[in-house]
Design an enzyme around this catalytic site. Structure first.
Site, PDB file in Angstrom:
ATOM      1  N   ASN A  16      -4.776 -19.520  -8.510  1.00 35.40           N
ATOM      2  CA  ASN A  16      -4.604 -18.406  -7.578  1.00 35.40           C
ATOM      3  C   ASN A  16      -5.456 -17.236  -8.046  1.00 35.40           C
ATOM      4  O   ASN A  16      -5.279 -16.750  -9.164  1.00 35.40           O
ATOM      5  CB  ASN A  16      -3.128 -18.015  -7.511  1.00 35.40           C
ATOM      6  N   HIS A  19      -5.206 -11.931  -8.172  1.00 32.52           N
ATOM      7  CA  HIS A  19      -5.227 -10.780  -9.072  1.00 32.52           C
ATOM      8  C   HIS A  19      -6.604 -10.487  -9.641  1.00 32.52           C
ATOM      9  O   HIS A  19      -6.794  -9.454 -10.297  1.00 32.52           O
ATOM     10  CB  HIS A  19      -4.160 -10.943 -10.145  1.00 32.52           C
ATOM     11  N   HIS A  52      -3.755 -15.533  -1.296  1.00 33.66           N
ATOM     12  CA  HIS A  52      -2.759 -15.049  -0.349  1.00 33.66           C
ATOM     13  C   HIS A  52      -3.326 -13.848   0.392  1.00 33.66           C
ATOM     14  O   HIS A  52      -3.527 -12.784  -0.205  1.00 33.66           O
ATOM     15  CB  HIS A  52      -1.484 -14.662  -1.110  1.00 33.66           C
ATOM     16  N   ARG A  54      -2.377 -11.142   2.352  1.00 34.33           N
ATOM     17  CA  ARG A  54      -1.174 -10.409   2.754  1.00 34.33           C
ATOM     18  C   ARG A  54      -1.457  -9.514   3.955  1.00 34.33           C
ATOM     19  O   ARG A  54      -2.601  -9.090   4.184  1.00 34.33           O
ATOM     20  CB  ARG A  54      -0.658  -9.558   1.598  1.00 34.33           C
ATOM     21  N   ARG A  58      -3.394  -6.095   0.184  1.00 38.66           N
ATOM     22  CA  ARG A  58      -3.323  -5.395  -1.101  1.00 38.66           C
ATOM     23  C   ARG A  58      -4.254  -5.986  -2.159  1.00 38.66           C
ATOM     24  O   ARG A  58      -4.568  -5.316  -3.132  1.00 38.66           O
ATOM     25  CB  ARG A  58      -1.895  -5.364  -1.637  1.00 38.66           C
ATOM     26  N   GLU A  79      -2.441 -19.003   1.416  1.00 33.81           N
ATOM     27  CA  GLU A  79      -1.049 -18.593   1.617  1.00 33.81           C
ATOM     28  C   GLU A  79      -0.997 -17.531   2.707  1.00 33.81           C
ATOM     29  O   GLU A  79      -1.824 -16.605   2.726  1.00 33.81           O
ATOM     30  CB  GLU A  79      -0.469 -18.036   0.314  1.00 33.81           C
ATOM     31  N   THR A 110       5.993 -12.121  -4.478  1.00 33.17           N
ATOM     32  CA  THR A 110       6.930 -12.879  -3.665  1.00 33.17           C
ATOM     33  C   THR A 110       8.246 -13.085  -4.411  1.00 33.17           C
ATOM     34  O   THR A 110       8.263 -13.562  -5.541  1.00 33.17           O
ATOM     35  CB  THR A 110       6.325 -14.248  -3.294  1.00 33.17           C
ATOM     36  N   GLU A 160       6.323 -26.417  -1.509  1.00 33.32           N
ATOM     37  CA  GLU A 160       6.058 -25.854  -2.826  1.00 33.32           C
ATOM     38  C   GLU A 160       7.333 -25.157  -3.288  1.00 33.32           C
ATOM     39  O   GLU A 160       7.769 -24.183  -2.669  1.00 33.32           O
ATOM     40  CB  GLU A 160       4.892 -24.866  -2.800  1.00 33.32           C
ATOM     41  N   HIS A 199       4.938 -20.185  -9.132  1.00 32.84           N
ATOM     42  CA  HIS A 199       5.377 -18.798  -9.206  1.00 32.84           C
ATOM     43  C   HIS A 199       5.963 -18.485 -10.585  1.00 32.84           C
ATOM     44  O   HIS A 199       6.937 -19.093 -11.012  1.00 32.84           O
ATOM     45  CB  HIS A 199       6.412 -18.419  -8.135  1.00 32.84           C
TER      46      HIS A 199
END
Length: 252
Positions: A16, A19, A52, A54, A58, A79, A110, A160, A199
């Site tokens: 992922n 970040h 993801h 969003r 963000r 996502e 999340t 998931e 996660h």
């Protein structure tokens, strides 16, 4: 599928890159580039790239997804919230996978799984629209039998399982959460679903999850980005993949 297990019989790592974009956005610069991070992660053994988009943008931006899609050599796992805007966007991009997730603007990350039981009609419509574009759909849900049954009922082929509670717990409580995840995996497999997880997983808690033989893919981001500050991005990806693979081999 990476060179580490071309037969697909081991365990996949979805890296992922959200970040990486968070770091870029903190100063409003063009670097670090999440697309470069994605391509280097693939070279280091990632089996797919997870991101993801969003609603508040963000971290990942629309342009990131658009630019990245044609460049990946593995596959994109996008996502997205169950909103018409996000489903329509995904259908335009047509990634290999879309993972439908819950989303609240006030959350830092999340906080739990998608409530498929409560939002059965909306999720079913999203699954149908995405599958109409030949996109494989995954539902990010808690290891709860009712939610897993609902996921099967709406026609999603993949779930998931949310591992956040396991990752945050310690001692006996963590063991209880691990057993709950194992039960969730069993319920998913019984219903013919592909079972992934993710996660909050990092380099010292991923082992117990990776050892569950029916889990096919783990999606991990923040821990890899954080570890890369000290060891470099490609090394951080390689280390996580090596831990997962060696754990799976040891569990056989």
């Amino acid at each position: 599928m990476s060179f580490l297990h071309p037969s697909g019989t081991m365990i996949d790592l979805g890296v992922n890159i959200d970040h990486v974009a968070t770091l870029r956005n903190a100063r409003g610069t063009k670097y670090p580039d999440p697309i470069r991070a994605a391509l280097l992660a693939e070279q280091a053994g990632a089996d797919c790239i997870t991101l993801h988009l969003r609603e508040d943008r963000r971290h990942i931006k629309d342009e990131d997804v658009i630019r990245m899609a044609p460049q990946l050599v593995t596959r994109m796992n996008l996502e997205a919230a169950v909103t018409q805007e996000m489903i329509d966007f995904a259908c335009r991009i047509r990634p290999a996978d879309v993972c439908l997730v819950p989303e609240k603007r006030t959350e830092i990350t999340t906080e739990g799984g998608l409530d498929v039981v409560r939002f059965h009609k909306e999720v079913a419509a999203a699954v149908k629209q995405l599958q109409g574009e030949n996109i494989r759909v995954s539902l990010f849900i808690d290891a709860d039998e009712a939610q897993i049954q609902a996921a099967a009922d709406v026609g999603a082929p993949v779930i998931e399982l949310h591992t956040g509670a396991y990752a945050d717990a310690e001692g006996e409580e963590q063991q209880k959460e691990l057993e709950r995840i194992k039960e969730g995996v069993r319920w998913g497999v019984q219903r013919g679903l592909k079972v992934n997880a993710g996660h909050g997983l990092h380099y010292t808690n991923v082992q117990a999850i990776a050892a569950i033989p029916q889990i096919e893919e783990l999606n991990i981001g923040h821990a890899i980005v954080a570890h890369s500050v000290f060891v470099g991005w490609e090394n951080a990806v390689r280390e996580m993949k090596a831990i997962m693979v060696s754990t799976r081999l040891g569990a056989r």
